[in-house]
Design a protein around this motif. Structure first.
Motif: not given
Length: 306
Positions: A27-31, A40-41, A76-78
Motif C-alpha cells: 500500500a505504501e509503495l503504491a501510494a 518490490d515489497a 526508502e523505496r517509497a
C-alpha cells in the motif's frame, strides 16, 4: 541468529507478521507511485531474509514475523530510491550484477541489444568483442558468460561506474579499461569482430519522468550531448568504425525517437552497410546495427613509361 531461526520467531513484535508487513508495504509503495509495489515489497523482504521471492510468497501464508529493518527499507523505496540500490543487485539476462550509487542500473530493454551482440559473436567464431560505455558491465558480462570463447573488452569513463564494472567483470576475464569511448583502445584499430554500445543518448532538455532515473542514475550515463542527444551515440559509431575489422558488426542502443535519425546517419556514412533497426521487448525501435564496409580497393598506379 541463523536464517532458520530468523523465520521462526514470534510475530507479536511491532512489525507483525510477514503477511501484514507485505500488505502495508504494498500500500505504501503504491501510494508513492512505485510501478510494481507488490513485487518490490516481496523483493525487499527476500533481500532481508536471504530467501527467494517465491519462498517469501509461501511464507506469507504462515505466521512468520516481518524481518527487522523492513519498514525502513520500504520507506526508502517509497522515496523512489531504486530497488537495485537497496538490494545491491540487478538481474540482467542470466546474471546477477552488483550495482549501487554512481552507476546506471541496467534495464530489461538492453537485453535485446546484448542478444544481438551475442549472436554476432557466435557467428564470428573466436570473436573479439568490445562494449563501449559499459556502465555496470552488463552487456560485456552477458557476452563473456554466454560466448565463453570470445575475447571481451569493455570501456568506461566514470571512475564510479568503473568500480562497479570491475566487480562484475573481473570474474569473467573481461579486459576493462578506464577510457573515453570517443578515443578508446588506440592500437586496436581494425581488430574487433563486434562492437556494442549503450551510450548516453537522452537529449539535454529531456529529463526522465521516473524519479529513480532522474534523481539516482548518474547524469554522465544519461545525457548524450546536443539538443538531439546524438553526440555520444555518433561518437560511438565513429569509434566502432575505427575498431572493427572489415565485415565487423556494430549494434547500439538508443531512444525510440532517435531510430530514424541514427539509421539515416549510418546509411549516409560510407563506413557502413546493411543498416538495420531492431525492436525491444516492448516492440519499440530500441537499437540499430550496421556492418563495417570493406575499404575500397585501390588500383595499383600504372607503371610509368620510360
Amino acid at each position: 541468529m541463523t536464517k532458520a531461526n530468523s523465520l521462526t520467531g514470534s510475530a507479536s513484535g511491532a512489525g507483525g507478521t510477514l503477511a501484514e508487513a507485505l500488505r502495508r508495504a504494498t500500500a505504501e509503495l503504491a501510494a508513492a507511485g512505485v510501478p510494481s509495489p507488490r513485487v518490490d515489497a516481496e523483493l525487499l523482504a527476500a533481500h532481508l531474509l536471504g530467501e527467494t521471492p517465491g519462498r517469501i510468497r509461501a511464507l506469507a501464508f504462515t505466521d512468520v514475523p516481518a524481518p527487522q529493518g523492513y519498514a525502513a527499507l520500504v520507506s526508502e523505496r517509497a522515496a523512489r530510491v531504486p530497488l537495485q540500490h537497496l538490494t545491491g543487485k540487478a538481474h540482467f539476462r542470466y546474471l546477477e550484477l552488483s550495482v549501487g550509487p554512481g552507476v546506471f542500473v541496467p534495464r530489461p530493454e538492453t537485453e535485446t541489444v546484448a542478444q544481438l551482440a551475442i549472436d554476432a559473436a557466435r557467428r564470428a567464431g573466436p570473436a573479439k568483442v568490445v562494449d563501449l560505455g559499459t556502465g555496470s558491465g552488463a552487456i560485456a558480462a552477458a557476452v563473456a558468460s554466454e560466448v565463453p570463447a570470445a575475447e571481451v573488452h569493455a570501456v568506461e569513463l566514470s571512475p564510479l561506474a568503473f568500480a562497479w564494472a570491475e566487480r562484475n567483470l573481473a570474474p569473467l576475464g573481461v579486459h576493462l579499461v578506464l577510457e573515453d569511448l570517443r578515443t578508446a583502445l588506440p592500437g586496436h584499430e581494425s581488430s574487433f569482430d563486434v562492437v556494442v554500445s549503450n551510450p548516453p543518448y537522452i537529449p539535454a532538455e529531456a529529463v526522465p519522468n521516473e524519479p529513480e532515473a532522474a534523481e539516482h542514475d548518474p547524469a554522465m550515463a544519461l545525457y548524450g550531448g546536443g539538443a538531439d542527444g546524438l553526440e555520444l551515440p555518433m561518437a560511438a559509431a565513429r569509434t566502432a568504425a575505427r575498431l572493427l575489422t572489415e565485415g565487423g558488426y556494430f549494434v547500439m542502443e538508443h531512444a525510440e525517437v532517435q531510430a530514424p535519425a541514427i539509421a539515416r546517419l549510418l546509411a549516409d556514412d560510407p563506413a557502413w552497410t546493411d543498416v538495420q533497426s531492431h525492436r525491444d521487448l516492448n516492440d519499440r525501435p530500441r537499437a540499430t546495427s550496421a556492418v563495417r564496409r570493406p575499404a575500397p580497393k585501390t588500383r595499383p598506379s600504372e607503371r610509368m613509361k620510360t
